[in-house]
Design a protein around this motif. Structure first.
Motif, PDB file in Angstrom:
ATOM      1  N   GLU A  87      40.041  25.049  16.203  1.00  0.00           N
ATOM      2  CA  GLU A  87      40.288  25.082  17.649  1.00  0.00           C
ATOM      3  C   GLU A  87      39.341  26.038  18.359  1.00  0.00           C
ATOM      4  O   GLU A  87      38.739  25.692  19.390  1.00  0.00           O
ATOM      5  N   THR A  88      39.205  27.263  17.829  1.00  0.00           N
ATOM      6  CA  THR A  88      38.367  28.251  18.511  1.00  0.00           C
ATOM      7  C   THR A  88      36.885  27.897  18.424  1.00  0.00           C
ATOM      8  O   THR A  88      36.127  28.172  19.358  1.00  0.00           O
ATOM      9  N   VAL A  89      36.469  27.278  17.315  1.00  0.00           N
ATOM     10  CA  VAL A  89      35.065  26.861  17.200  1.00  0.00           C
ATOM     11  C   VAL A  89      34.755  25.776  18.223  1.00  0.00           C
ATOM     12  O   VAL A  89      33.724  25.817  18.910  1.00  0.00           O
ATOM     13  N   GLU A  90      35.643  24.805  18.326  1.00  0.00           N
ATOM     14  CA  GLU A  90      35.449  23.743  19.322  1.00  0.00           C
ATOM     15  C   GLU A  90      35.421  24.321  20.732  1.00  0.00           C
ATOM     16  O   GLU A  90      34.614  23.907  21.574  1.00  0.00           O
ATOM     17  N   LEU A  91      36.270  25.297  20.988  1.00  0.00           N
ATOM     18  CA  LEU A  91      36.340  25.914  22.310  1.00  0.00           C
ATOM     19  C   LEU A  91      35.085  26.728  22.607  1.00  0.00           C
ATOM     20  O   LEU A  91      34.511  26.637  23.700  1.00  0.00           O
ATOM     21  N   ILE A  92      34.636  27.498  21.640  1.00  0.00           N
ATOM     22  CA  ILE A  92      33.461  28.345  21.860  1.00  0.00           C
ATOM     23  C   ILE A  92      32.215  27.495  22.063  1.00  0.00           C
ATOM     24  O   ILE A  92      31.302  27.868  22.815  1.00  0.00           O
TER      25      ILE A  92
ATOM     26  N   PRO B 114      42.912  32.284  23.080  1.00  0.00           N
ATOM     27  CA  PRO B 114      42.827  32.087  21.624  1.00  0.00           C
ATOM     28  C   PRO B 114      41.826  32.985  20.927  1.00  0.00           C
ATOM     29  O   PRO B 114      41.729  32.948  19.695  1.00  0.00           O
ATOM     30  N   PHE B 115      41.081  33.782  21.693  1.00  0.00           N
ATOM     31  CA  PHE B 115      40.056  34.622  21.087  1.00  0.00           C
ATOM     32  C   PHE B 115      40.590  36.014  20.763  1.00  0.00           C
ATOM     33  O   PHE B 115      41.594  36.463  21.316  1.00  0.00           O
ATOM     34  N   SER B 116      39.883  36.707  19.872  1.00  0.00           N
ATOM     35  CA  SER B 116      40.305  38.047  19.458  1.00  0.00           C
ATOM     36  C   SER B 116      40.073  39.056  20.572  1.00  0.00           C
ATOM     37  O   SER B 116      39.286  38.831  21.501  1.00  0.00           O
TER      38      SER B 116
END
Length: 584
Positions: free
Chosen positions: A455-460, A535-537
């Motif tokens: 999810e976060t890779v797709e978002l980034i 969703p990010f750190s």
């Protein structure tokens, strides 16, 4: 290409404490911290057996990695003891509503909050309970504003403004300290919070009006607050000018301890940064692009400053060094598109990057082959390090980011070649991509390695709002600049230029006002992304915020085409001896 700051506008003591803390005074009289870094020893020469190196772009300056006085065992023991004392103070003051807030504010402004993560979290949890259940504390505006800011920036109380009511209902006309806290709190507003915006405008107006009637220190503290509010500034850069009006009388001993801890921490981090500059300078020299591509910029110090500003945690040393590498390529590729390549060459280069085909490199001119080979090597090296450390290979995401950047560069090159005049919004949409911010933050995301999921890779990869809002701030701030950066002959316009062409009867002032309003809106979007769950750190979120905070330092040119704020930043954080040859 704004990230690369091209002319076209594309681009922060006592040895033992046994005294119980007294109540902190809520006085409005400012005191400025005296915070002077220890001098650094420099030697002449190149790379030697004693680990010193003279960087060619930083002429007459030698970085040294040896600071023995900072790392002697007794110094470390003393620093650890004072740190333990200060943590004890936190436990004593944490139960007091106002004292706990003031302590958190102080360590954050000194840039040492990372040393007190657990203590800060515990105090803020108490403050959340106080603000939710205890109305008796809401009569003091300074406390209300400070609590609001500290809780909101930690994403603990997003509805705090509604519960506390509108700041304008308080009588603040005679209290400087309260006005300053209200102004600071207003910097964390998001879209739709008109009351908070009004409070910020009112407090700024009142502070400006009263400055002429105050003594030098008070006026200086107010001026620093108005120019560099905490939320939009880099804490370590502002540490020397911290306002400490709440530490008066018997509380001065506490400030002394804070300053001692901060000085020791500053010196140790200072030594670490110098060690990193040695690594970056050696890497850049070994890479050889400065000699192979003489038209391109040769500014390793400036590129490293971006990394140092974005990733402030001392433990992220390796990440800062690695991040400087793709940042340098943003600048180099920017120069290829902006000042050197022909349109036909740029089309070939973009197609090669899009396919990422080394076999197709043969059709490129020699200087582009050199650049693409360096880009491929750096991308593969970083991808391997991320995979080895975090178990995920980001090579495709990194390649996609570079492809998007080059495509945006090419759009601007075609505009220039054809004489096309885009509308200001069309320019800005492409300019957000060509800013280079997406490339930088994608690398930061994977170098940090926190929360890497599908999810976060797709978002980034999709240039999310936390990135695009930062890019908007950078792009428009750059476009507001009145001086041509680095004497380059840029090949495109700016938001100001296209706005005036689009609105034929508008003056430059109107275009500038439009850009300023858009920067304000972008900050509200960035605030929402940083202050609300995402969703990010926390580390990545902080890096995005720090990048936006760094923008004014990188793009505030004076009439001599210099960057006085950036020069001051370098001297403050690195050394008074650092020249600016590696910046321009």
């Amino acid at each position: 290409m704004a990230f690369s700051s091209s002319s076209r506008a594309k681009l922060s003591g006592t040895s033992h404490i046994s005294k119980d803390p007294d109540k902190i005074s809520k006085t409005s009289r400012p005191n400025l911290i005296e915070f002077t870094p220890s001098p650094t020893i420099y030697q002449k020469g190149c790379i030697t057996s004693d680990n010193t190196v003279a960087s060619s772009p930083l002429k007459h300056f030698t970085h040294t990695t040896r600071h023995p006085s900072f790392f002697e065992h007794d110094i470390q023991v003393e620093h650890s003891r004072k740190l333990k004392d200060l943590k004890h103070i936190f436990s004593l003051v944490g139960g007091n509503s106002f004292e706990g807030l003031v302590m958190i504010d102080a360590v954050q402004r000194l840039g040492i909050e990372y040393l007190f993560k657990d203590e800060i979290e515990e105090i803020l949890q108490r403050q959340y309970i106080i603000s939710s259940t205890c109305g008796g504390h809401l009569h003091d505006l300074q406390e209300v504003a400070l609590r609001f800011r500290l809780l909101r920036q930690e994403d603990m109380f997003n509805n705090f403004m509604i519960k506390e009511g509108r700041f304008s209902q308080f009588n603040v006309s005679e209290d400087i300290g309260r006005l300053m806290e209200v102004y600071e709190a207003s910097q964390l507003s998001i879209a739709g919070e008109e009351g908070l915006d009004e409070a910020g405008q009112f407090s700024a107006k009142m502070l400006n009006e009263c400055m002429t009637h105050l003594d030098h220190n008070q006026a200086l503290a107010i001026g620093n607050t108005l120019r560099h509010p905490y939320h939009k500034s880099l804490p370590r850069f502002m540490a020397k000018d911290v306002f400490f009006g709440n530490f008066q009388g018997e509380r001065r001993w506490m400030l002394h301890v804070l300053k001692e801890i901060a000085k020791k921490d500053f010196n140790m981090v200072h030594a670490l940064h110098h060690k990193e500059i040695v690594q970056v300078t050696k890497w850049w020299k070994d890479l050889g692009l400065a000699k192979k591509l003489p038209f391109a910029r040769d500014q390793p110090l400036k590129w490293y400053i971006w990394s140092m500003a974005c990733l402030t945690d001392p433990s992220l040393s390796e990440q800062r060094v690695e991040l400087t590498k793709p940042i340098s390529l943003i600048y180099i590729i920017d120069d290829i598109f902006d000042v050197y390549g022909t349109l036909d060459e740029l089309i070939l280069f973009t197609e090669t990057i899009t396919r990422w085909d080394l076999a197709a490199m043969g059709q490129l001119p020699e200087y582009m082959k050199i650049c693409f080979k360096a880009l491929d090597d750096i991308t593969n090296e970083i991808s391997y390090k991320v995979y080895k450390k975090h178990g995920y290979n980001p090579v495709q995401s990194l390649r996609n980011a570079w492809t998007s950047l080059c495509k945006a560069f090419l759009v601007e090159a075609k505009w220039f070649a054809s004489g096309h005049m885009p509308e200001s919004e069309e320019y800005l949409k492409n300019g957000i991509e060509s800013s280079g911010v997406h490339v930088a933050l994608v690398h930061i995301f994977f170098l940090l390695g926190h929360g890497i999921t599908e999810e976060t890779v797709e978002l980034i990869d999709s240039n999310p709002a936390i990135i695009s809002s930062t890019a908007t701030i950078l792009r428009l701030w750059d476009d507001l600049g009145s001086a041509k950066d680095e004497n380059q002959d840029g090949k495109d316009g700016s938001y100001i230029h296209y706005y005036m062409k689009e609105h034929r009867y508008s003056a430059a002032e109107e275009a500038q006002k439009s850009a300023i309003n858009k920067i304000s809106d972008a900050w509200k979007r960035l605030n929402k992304e940083c202050l609300c769950p995402n969703p990010f750190s926390a580390s990545f979120t902080r890096a995005s915020l720090n990048l936006a905070r760094m923008v004014p330092l990188m793009y505030s040119y004076d009439d001599n085409q210099r960057l006085p704020s950036l020069e001051h930043f370098i001297k403050s954080l690195l050394s008074e001896s650092v020249p600016t040859e590696g910046v321009y």
